[in-house]
Each structure stands twice: as structure tokens, then as C-alpha cells.
Design a protein around this motif. Structure first.
Motif, PDB file in Angstrom:
ATOM      1  N   THR A 121      -7.975 -43.648  29.448  1.00  0.00           N
ATOM      2  CA  THR A 121      -8.294 -42.666  29.229  1.00  0.00           C
ATOM      3  C   THR A 121     -10.204 -42.259  28.683  1.00  0.00           C
ATOM      4  OG1 THR A 121      -8.110 -42.864  26.851  1.00  0.00           O
ATOM      5  CG2 THR A 121      -6.437 -42.776  28.368  1.00  0.00           C
ATOM      6  N   CYS A 135      -1.082 -42.966  18.760  1.00  0.00           N
ATOM      7  CA  CYS A 135      -0.424 -42.262  20.212  1.00  0.00           C
ATOM      8  C   CYS A 135      -0.322 -43.216  20.533  1.00  0.00           C
ATOM      9  CB  CYS A 135      -1.267 -41.425  20.800  1.00  0.00           C
ATOM     10  SG  CYS A 135      -0.584 -40.978  22.409  1.00  0.00           S
ATOM     11  N   HIS A 183       4.017 -45.923  21.430  1.00  0.00           N
ATOM     12  CA  HIS A 183       4.243 -45.076  22.216  1.00  0.00           C
ATOM     13  C   HIS A 183       4.647 -46.209  23.584  1.00  0.00           C
ATOM     14  CE1 HIS A 183       5.468 -40.739  21.550  1.00  0.00           C
ATOM     15  NE2 HIS A 183       3.994 -40.932  20.492  1.00  0.00           N
ATOM     16  N   PHE A 210       4.439 -45.735  26.925  1.00  0.00           N
ATOM     17  CA  PHE A 210       5.315 -45.060  28.564  1.00  0.00           C
ATOM     18  C   PHE A 210       5.676 -45.585  29.637  1.00  0.00           C
ATOM     19  CE2 PHE A 210       1.027 -44.881  26.312  1.00  0.00           C
ATOM     20  CZ  PHE A 210       1.616 -43.190  25.331  1.00  0.00           C
ATOM     21  N   LYS A 226       2.798 -40.556  35.062  1.00  0.00           N
ATOM     22  CA  LYS A 226       2.945 -39.165  34.093  1.00  0.00           C
ATOM     23  C   LYS A 226       4.143 -38.943  32.776  1.00  0.00           C
ATOM     24  CE  LYS A 226       6.103 -35.043  35.563  1.00  0.00           C
ATOM     25  NZ  LYS A 226       7.380 -34.690  35.977  1.00  0.00           N
ATOM     26  N   GLU A 227       4.072 -39.656  32.166  1.00  0.00           N
ATOM     27  CA  GLU A 227       4.820 -39.175  31.040  1.00  0.00           C
ATOM     28  C   GLU A 227       3.532 -40.256  29.888  1.00  0.00           C
ATOM     29  OE1 GLU A 227       8.189 -41.512  28.085  1.00  0.00           O
ATOM     30  OE2 GLU A 227       7.927 -42.434  29.566  1.00  0.00           O
ATOM     31  N   ARG A 243       0.504 -39.349  30.609  1.00  0.00           N
ATOM     32  CA  ARG A 243      -0.363 -38.166  30.759  1.00  0.00           C
ATOM     33  C   ARG A 243       0.882 -36.892  29.329  1.00  0.00           C
ATOM     34  NH1 ARG A 243      -1.599 -37.714  36.938  1.00  0.00           N
ATOM     35  NH2 ARG A 243      -3.639 -39.086  37.133  1.00  0.00           N
ATOM     36  N   GLN A 244       1.731 -36.722  29.179  1.00  0.00           N
ATOM     37  CA  GLN A 244       2.383 -35.913  28.867  1.00  0.00           C
ATOM     38  C   GLN A 244       2.451 -36.260  27.627  1.00  0.00           C
ATOM     39  OE1 GLN A 244       4.017 -32.632  30.397  1.00  0.00           O
ATOM     40  NE2 GLN A 244       3.625 -32.374  27.724  1.00  0.00           N
ATOM     41  N   LYS A 245       3.337 -36.998  26.942  1.00  0.00           N
ATOM     42  CA  LYS A 245       2.994 -37.238  25.574  1.00  0.00           C
ATOM     43  C   LYS A 245       1.176 -37.377  25.388  1.00  0.00           C
ATOM     44  CE  LYS A 245       7.066 -40.173  25.550  1.00  0.00           C
ATOM     45  NZ  LYS A 245       8.108 -41.938  25.237  1.00  0.00           N
ATOM     46  N   GLU A 298      -1.338 -35.111  25.895  1.00  0.00           N
ATOM     47  CA  GLU A 298      -1.017 -34.390  25.589  1.00  0.00           C
ATOM     48  C   GLU A 298      -0.906 -33.638  24.647  1.00  0.00           C
ATOM     49  OE1 GLU A 298      -2.894 -30.379  26.135  1.00  0.00           O
ATOM     50  OE2 GLU A 298      -3.785 -32.658  26.692  1.00  0.00           O
ATOM     51  N   ASP A 299       0.547 -33.992  24.480  1.00  0.00           N
ATOM     52  CA  ASP A 299       1.144 -33.548  23.588  1.00  0.00           C
ATOM     53  C   ASP A 299       0.855 -33.688  21.675  1.00  0.00           C
ATOM     54  OD1 ASP A 299       3.529 -32.121  24.689  1.00  0.00           O
ATOM     55  OD2 ASP A 299       4.824 -33.963  24.835  1.00  0.00           O
ATOM     56  N   GLN A 346      -2.615 -32.400  21.240  1.00  0.00           N
ATOM     57  CA  GLN A 346      -2.142 -30.550  20.385  1.00  0.00           C
ATOM     58  C   GLN A 346      -2.157 -30.862  19.821  1.00  0.00           C
ATOM     59  OE1 GLN A 346      -3.452 -27.670  22.138  1.00  0.00           O
ATOM     60  NE2 GLN A 346      -3.537 -28.303  24.367  1.00  0.00           N
TER      61      GLN A 346
END
Length: 230
Positions: free
Chosen positions: A69, A160, A164, A166, A170-171, A173-175, A177-178, A181
Motif C-alpha cells: 500500500t 485495518c 481483516h 483479505f 479486490k476485497e 482494496r474495498q475494505k 478504502e472503507d 473513508q
């Protein structure tokens, strides 16, 4: 602080008891013992978008494949501007991410980085020269000179990455980014007076946009017409 922001008025001891009973505490990594040395405060920029910091982190997917990342933060507002996630992040990719951020919010005069190969690459050096951005390299082995993004990295790891599992990229990236935010919009920051980074940035923007308060002098202070003109 989150409960107070939602209007709750409860005793902190009760909150702590429920917190422990529901196993909500985040397990933190053991910190390495450092040699005691004089700690000097890191200079704070004068406003938003004056200085960014960025750094890399690594983690793994459920299948064991590693990913990286790229974390970019604003040192003044503590906002996380971007977390780019991929199995490989080259110097060209870093330059492209920064260019996108500059189009969205304008570029900073300075970006603080370490001596990683992506940050010392010709692609990033060329981008910085074209944009008029200074790349400020910290001294080798001195992560405290990039304290703002290092502090963010610790929260990102504990809250984070370590929380998690992962399944795929794809998952991830989504988690991630959530979480980014939520960090910007809901998570109060003690250094910002327990405001969220976005709240703090919005207040600074509103303060700068408001017209200055006119100074009204009491009668009798002006002695002649020349002073009145001035």
C-alpha cells in the motif's frame, strides 16, 4: 468520544466495561524498545496542502500473496488522501497517483519521503521537477523525521490490516478504502481537538473564506484628516 459525538451521556467506566466485555479492544503490536534520545517536535506546516507525507506498507492476502500500500497523508489536516493497493507499486505508479491527487486538490510545495527505490526513481524525480514539488528525503534510519505518516501507519496497521483477512486483492482494496473513508469522516483525532480530519479541514477552509472583521476605532482617536485617510 464517538458516543459523545452521537449525543450519548454515559459514564466512561461503563463504556470501558462494555468495551472489554464485547472484546472490542484492538490488539496492538509490541513496540520495540528504543534507545532514549532527545525528542524534538516536528515542525507543523502553515496550512492544508502545504506538506504531504507518504510511505509504503506491506501485508498478505489469505492465499499468502503479498501486496503493498502507498499511503499519502496531509501533515496539517491529518487527512489520508490516498491508499493505493496493489501487488507492485513502481515509481511510475507513484507519480501517477500523485498527479491524480494534484488534479483533485492541487499539489503541495513539499512531500516528505524516505529513501525507498520508488521515491528515488527517475520517474518520480521527473514528475516532481515538472510540478515544481520538492521531495524532502529524511535521513536514513530516522523514521521519526516522517512522524505524521508513521503515526498514520500504526493506526492503519492496528485498526485495518490486522483486523481483516483479505480473500483477494479486490476485497483488500474495498475494505481498505472503507476504512480510509471512516478514518477521515468519523474517527476523531486527539491532535485536532477530537475533530475528524475532514471536519478540521472544512473549518479551516471556512475560516479562510470568511471576510476579515473590520476594525472600528472609537471617536476622538483620529486627530486630523491625514490620519482619517490612512
Amino acid at each position: 468520544m464517538l458516543l459523545r459525538r452521537e449525543g450519548w451521556t454515559v459514564n466512561w467506566k461503563r463504556v470501558y466495561r462494555v468495551y472489554r466485555q464485547e472484546h472490542l479492544q484492538v490488539g496492538k503490536r509490541p513496540r520495540k524498545r528504543r534507545v532514549s534520545q532527545q525528542r524534538l517536535p516536528l515542525a507543523l506546516p502553515d496550512g492544508p496542502n502545504e506538506r504531504w507525507s507518504m510511505d509504503f506498507m506491506t501485508d498478505s492476502l489469505a492465499m499468502g500473496r503479498r501486496f503493498r500500500t502507498l499511503n499519502v497523508v496531509d501533515d496539517y489536516t491529518r487527512e489520508c488522501l490516498r491508499i493505493e493497493v496493489d501487488t507492485s507499486l513502481s515509481g511510475e505508479r507513484v507519480a501517477r497517483v500523485l498527479e491524480e491527487l494534484c488534479w483533485q486538490r492541487g499539489g503541495p510545495p513539499v512531500i516528505v519521503v524516505d529513501h525507498g527505490p520508488e521515491f528515488t526513481s527517475q520517474a518520480l524525480d521527473r514528475w516532481a521537477y515538472q510540478r515544481g514539488v520538492k521531495l524532502h528525503f529524511i535521513d536514513p534510519g530516522k523514521p521519526e523525521q516522517n512522524a505524521y505518516v508513521e503515526s498514520f501507519n500504526g493506526k492503519f496497521r492496528d485498526e485495518c490490516l490486522n483486523e481483516h483477512w483479505f480473500a483477494d486483492l479486490k476485497e483488500a482494496r474495498q475494505k481498505i478504502e472503507d476504512w480510509r473513508q471512516d478514518y477521515n469522516q468519523r474517527r476523531p483525532h486527539s491532535a485536532l481537538g477530537y475533530r475528524t480530519p475532514e471536519e478540521f479541514a472544512a473549518q479551516i477552509a471556512a475560516r479562510r473564506a470568511s471576510p476579515p472583521t473590520p476594525v472600528v476605532l472609537p471617536p476622538g482617536n483620529l486627530t486630523n484628516s491625514s490620519e482619517l485617510t490612512l
